[in-house]
Design a protein around this motif. Sequence first.
Motif, PDB file in Angstrom:
ATOM      1  N   MET A  49       0.744  -1.085  -0.045  1.00 45.89           N
ATOM      2  CA  MET A  49      -0.103   0.169  -0.252  1.00 45.89           C
ATOM      3  C   MET A  49       0.947   1.330  -0.002  1.00 45.89           C
ATOM      4  O   MET A  49       0.571   2.232  -0.614  1.00 45.89           O
ATOM      5  N   LYS A  50       1.926   1.200   0.816  1.00 44.95           N
ATOM      6  CA  LYS A  50       2.945   2.367   0.827  1.00 44.95           C
ATOM      7  C   LYS A  50       3.547   2.573  -0.551  1.00 44.95           C
ATOM      8  O   LYS A  50       3.770   3.740  -0.897  1.00 44.95           O
ATOM      9  N   ARG A  51       3.876   1.450  -1.247  1.00 45.47           N
ATOM     10  CA  ARG A  51       4.422   1.780  -2.563  1.00 45.47           C
ATOM     11  C   ARG A  51       3.454   2.309  -3.388  1.00 45.47           C
ATOM     12  O   ARG A  51       3.632   3.138  -4.433  1.00 45.47           O
ATOM     13  N   VAL A  52       2.141   1.796  -3.359  1.00 50.04           N
ATOM     14  CA  VAL A  52       1.041   2.604  -4.200  1.00 50.04           C
ATOM     15  C   VAL A  52       1.045   3.978  -3.970  1.00 50.04           C
ATOM     16  O   VAL A  52       0.869   4.813  -4.893  1.00 50.04           O
ATOM     17  N   LEU A  53       0.999   4.391  -2.582  1.00 44.89           N
ATOM     18  CA  LEU A  53       0.774   5.905  -2.315  1.00 44.89           C
ATOM     19  C   LEU A  53       1.987   6.544  -2.730  1.00 44.89           C
ATOM     20  O   LEU A  53       1.886   7.614  -3.362  1.00 44.89           O
ATOM     21  N   LEU A  54       3.276   6.045  -2.546  1.00 44.34           N
ATOM     22  CA  LEU A  54       4.446   6.792  -3.019  1.00 44.34           C
ATOM     23  C   LEU A  54       4.448   6.878  -4.864  1.00 44.34           C
ATOM     24  O   LEU A  54       4.605   8.066  -5.316  1.00 44.34           O
ATOM     25  N   ALA A  55       4.068   5.708  -5.388  1.00 48.06           N
ATOM     26  CA  ALA A  55       3.652   5.932  -6.693  1.00 48.06           C
ATOM     27  C   ALA A  55       2.727   6.946  -7.266  1.00 48.06           C
ATOM     28  O   ALA A  55       2.984   7.763  -8.220  1.00 48.06           O
ATOM     29  N   ILE A  56       1.592   7.154  -6.389  1.00 46.05           N
ATOM     30  CA  ILE A  56       0.675   8.079  -6.717  1.00 46.05           C
ATOM     31  C   ILE A  56       1.150   9.468  -6.508  1.00 46.05           C
ATOM     32  O   ILE A  56       0.830  10.570  -7.336  1.00 46.05           O
ATOM     33  N   LEU A  57       2.000   9.659  -5.410  1.00 43.16           N
ATOM     34  CA  LEU A  57       2.481  10.874  -4.952  1.00 43.16           C
ATOM     35  C   LEU A  57       3.489  11.266  -6.234  1.00 43.16           C
ATOM     36  O   LEU A  57       3.732  12.353  -6.608  1.00 43.16           O
ATOM     37  N   ALA A  58       4.169  10.239  -6.867  1.00 40.27           N
ATOM     38  CA  ALA A  58       5.285  10.605  -7.633  1.00 40.27           C
ATOM     39  C   ALA A  58       4.595  10.889  -8.743  1.00 40.27           C
ATOM     40  O   ALA A  58       5.027  11.902  -9.488  1.00 40.27           O
ATOM     41  N   LEU A  59       3.485  10.541  -9.176  1.00 42.89           N
ATOM     42  CA  LEU A  59       2.752  10.892 -10.623  1.00 42.89           C
ATOM     43  C   LEU A  59       2.128  12.354 -10.334  1.00 42.89           C
ATOM     44  O   LEU A  59       2.241  13.009 -11.287  1.00 42.89           O
ATOM     45  N   LEU A  60       1.797  12.477  -9.125  1.00 45.54           N
ATOM     46  CA  LEU A  60       1.187  13.889  -8.928  1.00 45.54           C
ATOM     47  C   LEU A  60       2.366  14.974  -9.095  1.00 45.54           C
ATOM     48  O   LEU A  60       1.916  16.041  -9.925  1.00 45.54           O
ATOM     49  N   VAL A  61       3.485  14.774  -8.352  1.00 49.52           N
ATOM     50  CA  VAL A  61       4.525  15.445  -8.683  1.00 49.52           C
ATOM     51  C   VAL A  61       5.134  15.676 -10.190  1.00 49.52           C
ATOM     52  O   VAL A  61       5.164  16.994 -10.574  1.00 49.52           O
ATOM     53  N   VAL A  62       5.151  14.619 -10.832  1.00 50.46           N
ATOM     54  CA  VAL A  62       5.542  14.801 -12.287  1.00 50.46           C
ATOM     55  C   VAL A  62       4.315  15.568 -12.949  1.00 50.46           C
ATOM     56  O   VAL A  62       4.697  16.374 -13.877  1.00 50.46           O
ATOM     57  N   LEU A  63       3.138  15.397 -12.792  1.00 52.02           N
ATOM     58  CA  LEU A  63       2.019  16.004 -13.202  1.00 52.02           C
ATOM     59  C   LEU A  63       1.930  17.500 -13.074  1.00 52.02           C
ATOM     60  O   LEU A  63       1.769  18.408 -13.823  1.00 52.02           O
ATOM     61  N   VAL A  64       2.124  17.922 -11.694  1.00 52.12           N
ATOM     62  CA  VAL A  64       2.561  19.184 -11.341  1.00 52.12           C
ATOM     63  C   VAL A  64       3.622  19.947 -12.084  1.00 52.12           C
ATOM     64  O   VAL A  64       3.337  21.063 -12.573  1.00 52.12           O
ATOM     65  N   ALA A  65       4.731  19.270 -12.255  1.00 54.15           N
ATOM     66  CA  ALA A  65       5.703  19.819 -12.886  1.00 54.15           C
ATOM     67  C   ALA A  65       5.491  20.014 -14.195  1.00 54.15           C
ATOM     68  O   ALA A  65       5.799  20.944 -15.008  1.00 54.15           O
ATOM     69  N   VAL A  66       5.156  19.035 -14.830  1.00 54.88           N
ATOM     70  CA  VAL A  66       4.436  19.146 -16.496  1.00 54.88           C
ATOM     71  C   VAL A  66       3.505  20.276 -16.709  1.00 54.88           C
ATOM     72  O   VAL A  66       3.579  21.197 -17.504  1.00 54.88           O
ATOM     73  N   LEU A  67       2.629  20.388 -15.767  1.00 55.52           N
ATOM     74  CA  LEU A  67       1.675  21.675 -15.768  1.00 55.52           C
ATOM     75  C   LEU A  67       2.428  22.933 -15.580  1.00 55.52           C
ATOM     76  O   LEU A  67       2.298  24.060 -16.471  1.00 55.52           O
ATOM     77  N   LEU A  68       3.353  23.126 -14.748  1.00 52.29           N
ATOM     78  CA  LEU A  68       4.177  24.237 -14.574  1.00 52.29           C
ATOM     79  C   LEU A  68       4.940  24.438 -15.797  1.00 52.29           C
ATOM     80  O   LEU A  68       5.131  25.873 -16.159  1.00 52.29           O
ATOM     81  N   ILE A  69       5.926  23.391 -16.122  1.00 49.73           N
ATOM     82  CA  ILE A  69       6.656  23.560 -17.241  1.00 49.73           C
ATOM     83  C   ILE A  69       5.817  24.225 -18.631  1.00 49.73           C
ATOM     84  O   ILE A  69       6.318  25.278 -19.317  1.00 49.73           O
ATOM     85  N   LYS A  70       4.970  23.453 -18.726  1.00 51.09           N
ATOM     86  CA  LYS A  70       3.852  24.068 -20.000  1.00 51.09           C
ATOM     87  C   LYS A  70       3.469  25.476 -19.824  1.00 51.09           C
ATOM     88  O   LYS A  70       3.134  26.398 -20.748  1.00 51.09           O
ATOM     89  N   THR A  71       3.355  25.702 -18.644  1.00 51.22           N
ATOM     90  CA  THR A  71       2.644  27.244 -18.357  1.00 51.22           C
ATOM     91  C   THR A  71       3.718  28.169 -18.437  1.00 51.22           C
ATOM     92  O   THR A  71       3.371  29.188 -19.080  1.00 51.22           O
ATOM     93  N   TYR A  72       5.001  28.021 -17.966  1.00 54.21           N
ATOM     94  CA  TYR A  72       6.027  28.912 -18.164  1.00 54.21           C
ATOM     95  C   TYR A  72       6.703  28.778 -19.404  1.00 54.21           C
ATOM     96  O   TYR A  72       7.253  29.949 -19.919  1.00 54.21           O
ATOM     97  N   THR A  73       6.409  27.971 -20.355  1.00 51.32           N
ATOM     98  CA  THR A  73       7.033  27.827 -21.535  1.00 51.32           C
ATOM     99  C   THR A  73       5.974  28.063 -22.806  1.00 51.32           C
ATOM    100  O   THR A  73       6.166  28.257 -23.876  1.00 51.32           O
ATOM    101  N   TYR A  74       4.771  28.123 -22.112  1.00 52.15           N
ATOM    102  CA  TYR A  74       3.833  28.550 -23.290  1.00 52.15           C
ATOM    103  C   TYR A  74       3.973  29.630 -24.136  1.00 52.15           C
ATOM    104  O   TYR A  74       4.356  30.697 -23.399  1.00 52.15           O
ATOM    105  N   PRO A  75       3.980  29.713 -25.557  1.00 49.58           N
ATOM    106  CA  PRO A  75       4.224  30.951 -26.145  1.00 49.58           C
ATOM    107  C   PRO A  75       3.176  32.117 -26.113  1.00 49.58           C
ATOM    108  O   PRO A  75       2.608  32.433 -27.295  1.00 49.58           O
TER     109      PRO A  75
END
Length: 510
Positions: free
Chosen positions: A1-27
Motif C-alpha cells: 500500500m505504501k508503494r502504491v501511495l508513493l507511486a501516486i505521489l510521484a505521479l502527482l509531482v510529475v503532473l504538477v511539474a508538467v503543468l508548471l513547465i507548460k505554463t511557463y514555456t507556453y508561447p
Amino acid sequence: MKRVLLAILALLVVLVAVLLIKTYTYPFKKNKHTAGEGWKPVKNDSAVMRLSGGIKIPTVSTGSLGEFNYEPFDRFKEYLKASYPLVYQHTENVEVNQYGLVFRLKGNDLALEPILFLSHMDVVPPGDADVKNSQENIFRPDDKPLDPISKVAEDWEYAPFSGAVANGRIYGRGAIDMKGMLFSLMESLNNMIKNKETPKRDIYLAFGFDEEVGGQKGAIQIADYFKKKGLRFDAVYDEGGLIMRKGNVAGIDSDVAVIGCAEKGFLSAKIKVKGLGGHSSMPPMESAIGKAAVIMQRLEDDQMKPVITPLIKEFFTNIGGEMPFTTRLALANQWLLKPVLTSQLTKNNITNALVRTTTALTMMKGSDGTNVLSPEVEFVVNFRLLPGNTIKDVREHIAKATEGFEVEVEEIDNTREASALSPTNTKAFRLIEAGVKEIHPGAIVTPYLTMAGTDAGKYEIVSKNVYRFMPIKINSSEQQSIHSTNEYLSIENYLKMIHYFEYLMKNYDK
C-alpha cells in the motif's frame, strides 16, 4: 500500500511539474508596454463641427426599406458635398442604388489591389419615446438639454440629433455608430488630397445606408457593384472591435485593442406552439403556453456546445500573458484542463459568447385576456452563430428542442452564416497594429470575434482580408451607449481616429 501511495505521489509531482513547465514555456505573446500617450490631437474645431452637423441630420433606418424616410438621406448627401468639396473634386465618386456612396482616390500603381474603408450613414432610432409627439425636442438643432416633458428627454442629456459639443464630447445618435467613423474617413481623405499625398494604390471609401436593418439595399449592392467591375481589395476595413480602456477587460492591466477577424452568424426563429384554447375555468392538462415553456426551457438548458476556435485560441494567446497565473495555467494546459476552462468561460456572458453559438429568448406572445387560453403561443429565439457552426446545425438544434410538440418554425430577419476568418499574418493586419501603436502605444492588439452584425461580411466576395475595428478608446459604460441613450464620442477619440485612418492611407505601402 505504501508503494502504491508513493507511486501516486510521484505521479502527482510529475503532473504538477508538467503543468508548471507548460505554463511557463507556453508561447504567450510578449506585449511591449510602451510608455507615453502616442500622437497627441491637434485642435480642429472645423472637423468637430462638420461631424456635429452630420449628427443633426436624422438618417434613421427602421423597419423594412419601404418605410424609410429618405428625405434626411438626401439632405445628408448634400451636406457631405458641401462639407468636403475637395474630396468630390479629386475623386471618382458614384452613387450605388441612389443612396450608397463610393469614393475612389487613384494611386500611382494600378497593378496593386486597392484598399477599402467602410462606414454607414444610417442610425438607429433615439429610443422608445413617442417620436411623433416629441419631434420638437428630438430634432431641434440647438445644444441645450432637452425639455423634461419629452419621454426621450428623460434619458438623453442632450437632444439625440442636436450634435451638441460640450464637455469635450460630441453628443448624439450615431456619434459612435457610425457617423464618427464616416466623417473621420472623409477628413482623412480630405487631408490626403489637401496635402497632395498620392497613395501607391487606389483608396476606396464605401458608405451604406441601411446597415442597421441588414444592409440589403446598401452594402450588398455596393459589394456587388465592385464585383461586377472585377475589383479585388487587398484589405477591407470596417467597424467591429474597439480599444477597451485599462481595467475594462477582466484580469488585464492594459488597454486592449480587439480586431474583429471574423463575425458571428445570425438566425432568429419565430416558433408557434399549438394547443387547446378556451376558457381558463376548464383548462387542459397542458396548455399551449405550458408547451412553449417546455421548449424554451430545453433551448436554455441544452445549448449548443462551447468550442475554443483557432481565432479565440489566438486571442487568449495574445492576452494570456497578462492574465492571472490560474488562467494562464488553464490556457497552457488545455490537453488536461479544457473542460475546466470552457466551464469557466461559459459562466460569464461575454466570454460565453466567444466560445459558443448563443441562445437568446427575446419575444413572446400569447393570450390577451387573463381568463382566456390561447390556442397558439409564439416566441422568438435568436442565435448568434460561432464560426464552425452552421445554419443547418442551428435548424437541427431547434428541431430537437421542439420534438414531440406541434409547432411552426419561421426564420425572421436576415439569416446569415458566420463569416470567414481573415488571416492575421498580412500587411493589412500589421498596419492596424502599427496604427494603434501610433495613437495608443501601450495597448495590447489582438484578433477577436465580432459578436454583432456589420456590413463587413458582405464584402467577402471582393476580399479575403476583412477586418472590423474602430480605433476609439472607451470604457464599458461608453460602449453601452451605442444603440442606447446619451451616445457620444469624445473629441480626443474623434481626432485620433482621423489621424489613425490617415496613417493607414499614407503608410500602407511604406
